[in-house]
Design a protein around this motif. Sequence first.
Motif, PDB file in Angstrom:
ATOM      1  N   GLU A  40      -5.353  66.547 -78.617  1.00  0.00           N
ATOM      2  CA  GLU A  40      -4.264  65.746 -77.866  1.00  0.00           C
ATOM      3  C   GLU A  40      -2.924  65.425 -78.529  1.00  0.00           C
ATOM      4  O   GLU A  40      -2.995  64.975 -79.813  1.00  0.00           O
ATOM      5  CB  GLU A  40      -4.849  64.398 -77.435  1.00  0.00           C
ATOM      6  N   ASN A  92      -9.608  66.788 -83.685  1.00  0.00           N
ATOM      7  CA  ASN A  92     -10.944  66.940 -83.658  1.00  0.00           C
ATOM      8  C   ASN A  92     -11.762  67.992 -84.447  1.00  0.00           C
ATOM      9  O   ASN A  92     -11.033  69.007 -84.825  1.00  0.00           O
ATOM     10  CB  ASN A  92     -11.388  67.282 -82.293  1.00  0.00           C
ATOM     11  N   HIS A 101     -12.974  62.502 -85.509  1.00  0.00           N
ATOM     12  CA  HIS A 101     -11.524  62.355 -84.791  1.00  0.00           C
ATOM     13  C   HIS A 101     -10.605  61.719 -85.596  1.00  0.00           C
ATOM     14  O   HIS A 101     -10.911  60.778 -86.266  1.00  0.00           O
ATOM     15  CB  HIS A 101     -11.606  61.712 -83.438  1.00  0.00           C
ATOM     16  N   PRO A 131     -16.590  60.313 -82.890  1.00  0.00           N
ATOM     17  CA  PRO A 131     -16.564  60.391 -81.351  1.00  0.00           C
ATOM     18  C   PRO A 131     -18.017  60.479 -80.837  1.00  0.00           C
ATOM     19  O   PRO A 131     -18.989  61.034 -81.586  1.00  0.00           O
ATOM     20  CB  PRO A 131     -15.826  61.809 -80.859  1.00  0.00           C
ATOM     21  N   ARG A 180     -18.066  58.958 -74.232  1.00  0.00           N
ATOM     22  CA  ARG A 180     -16.770  59.134 -73.975  1.00  0.00           C
ATOM     23  C   ARG A 180     -16.100  60.399 -74.077  1.00  0.00           C
ATOM     24  O   ARG A 180     -14.894  60.431 -73.640  1.00  0.00           O
ATOM     25  CB  ARG A 180     -15.863  58.160 -75.221  1.00  0.00           C
ATOM     26  N   TRP A 181     -16.692  61.390 -74.710  1.00  0.00           N
ATOM     27  CA  TRP A 181     -16.329  62.637 -74.839  1.00  0.00           C
ATOM     28  C   TRP A 181     -17.247  63.806 -74.432  1.00  0.00           C
ATOM     29  O   TRP A 181     -18.265  63.621 -74.521  1.00  0.00           O
ATOM     30  CB  TRP A 181     -15.981  62.964 -76.521  1.00  0.00           C
ATOM     31  N   ASN A 182     -16.549  65.108 -73.977  1.00  0.00           N
ATOM     32  CA  ASN A 182     -17.489  66.140 -73.802  1.00  0.00           C
ATOM     33  C   ASN A 182     -18.396  66.497 -74.866  1.00  0.00           C
ATOM     34  O   ASN A 182     -18.156  66.063 -75.894  1.00  0.00           O
ATOM     35  CB  ASN A 182     -16.571  67.398 -72.930  1.00  0.00           C
ATOM     36  N   PHE A 208     -16.481  67.373 -78.157  1.00  0.00           N
ATOM     37  CA  PHE A 208     -15.531  66.221 -78.363  1.00  0.00           C
ATOM     38  C   PHE A 208     -14.023  66.624 -78.183  1.00  0.00           C
ATOM     39  O   PHE A 208     -13.193  66.041 -78.844  1.00  0.00           O
ATOM     40  CB  PHE A 208     -15.845  65.795 -79.883  1.00  0.00           C
ATOM     41  N   ARG A 241     -12.373  66.802 -74.963  1.00  0.00           N
ATOM     42  CA  ARG A 241     -11.834  66.191 -73.601  1.00  0.00           C
ATOM     43  C   ARG A 241     -12.659  64.805 -73.430  1.00  0.00           C
ATOM     44  O   ARG A 241     -13.917  64.705 -73.482  1.00  0.00           O
ATOM     45  CB  ARG A 241     -12.157  66.893 -72.517  1.00  0.00           C
ATOM     46  N   ARG A 242     -11.592  63.710 -73.038  1.00  0.00           N
ATOM     47  CA  ARG A 242     -12.231  62.802 -72.770  1.00  0.00           C
ATOM     48  C   ARG A 242     -13.160  62.755 -71.472  1.00  0.00           C
ATOM     49  O   ARG A 242     -12.829  63.305 -70.537  1.00  0.00           O
ATOM     50  CB  ARG A 242     -11.353  61.638 -72.294  1.00  0.00           C
ATOM     51  N   LEU A 293     -13.956  60.835 -67.906  1.00  0.00           N
ATOM     52  CA  LEU A 293     -13.229  59.692 -67.279  1.00  0.00           C
ATOM     53  C   LEU A 293     -14.430  58.697 -66.468  1.00  0.00           C
ATOM     54  O   LEU A 293     -15.346  59.132 -66.275  1.00  0.00           O
ATOM     55  CB  LEU A 293     -12.166  60.137 -66.334  1.00  0.00           C
TER      56      LEU A 293
END
Length: 103
Positions: free
Chosen positions: A45, A59, A69, A89, A93-95, A98, A100-101, A103
Amino acid sequence: MKKISDCLKENFEIEYRVHSLQRMFEREITESDVKYLLVHGDIVELYEDDYPLPSMLINGCSSSNIPLHIVIAVNSDEKKLVVVTVYIPTSERWNADFTRRIL
């Protein structure tokens, strides 16, 4: 915004904010872990409009394979990489990798 690899080649100094040092201590993350991730991690990001400095989320894993992270701000004028925070992470909260967040 400069690439991390370019900053490292140009011998940018790594500066740690107090917050990042507190979190590193709490989470048993070392400066070596941070340096390893700066070399081997991936930018996932970009926060180019952050104030006072543009920043990014990196990451990767520590040398001992712990997912990490790191939020880094880049101060090109002073040739510094500023470590804002460091954390492990979570899958809540993350795929899976790690990157992508959730939602």
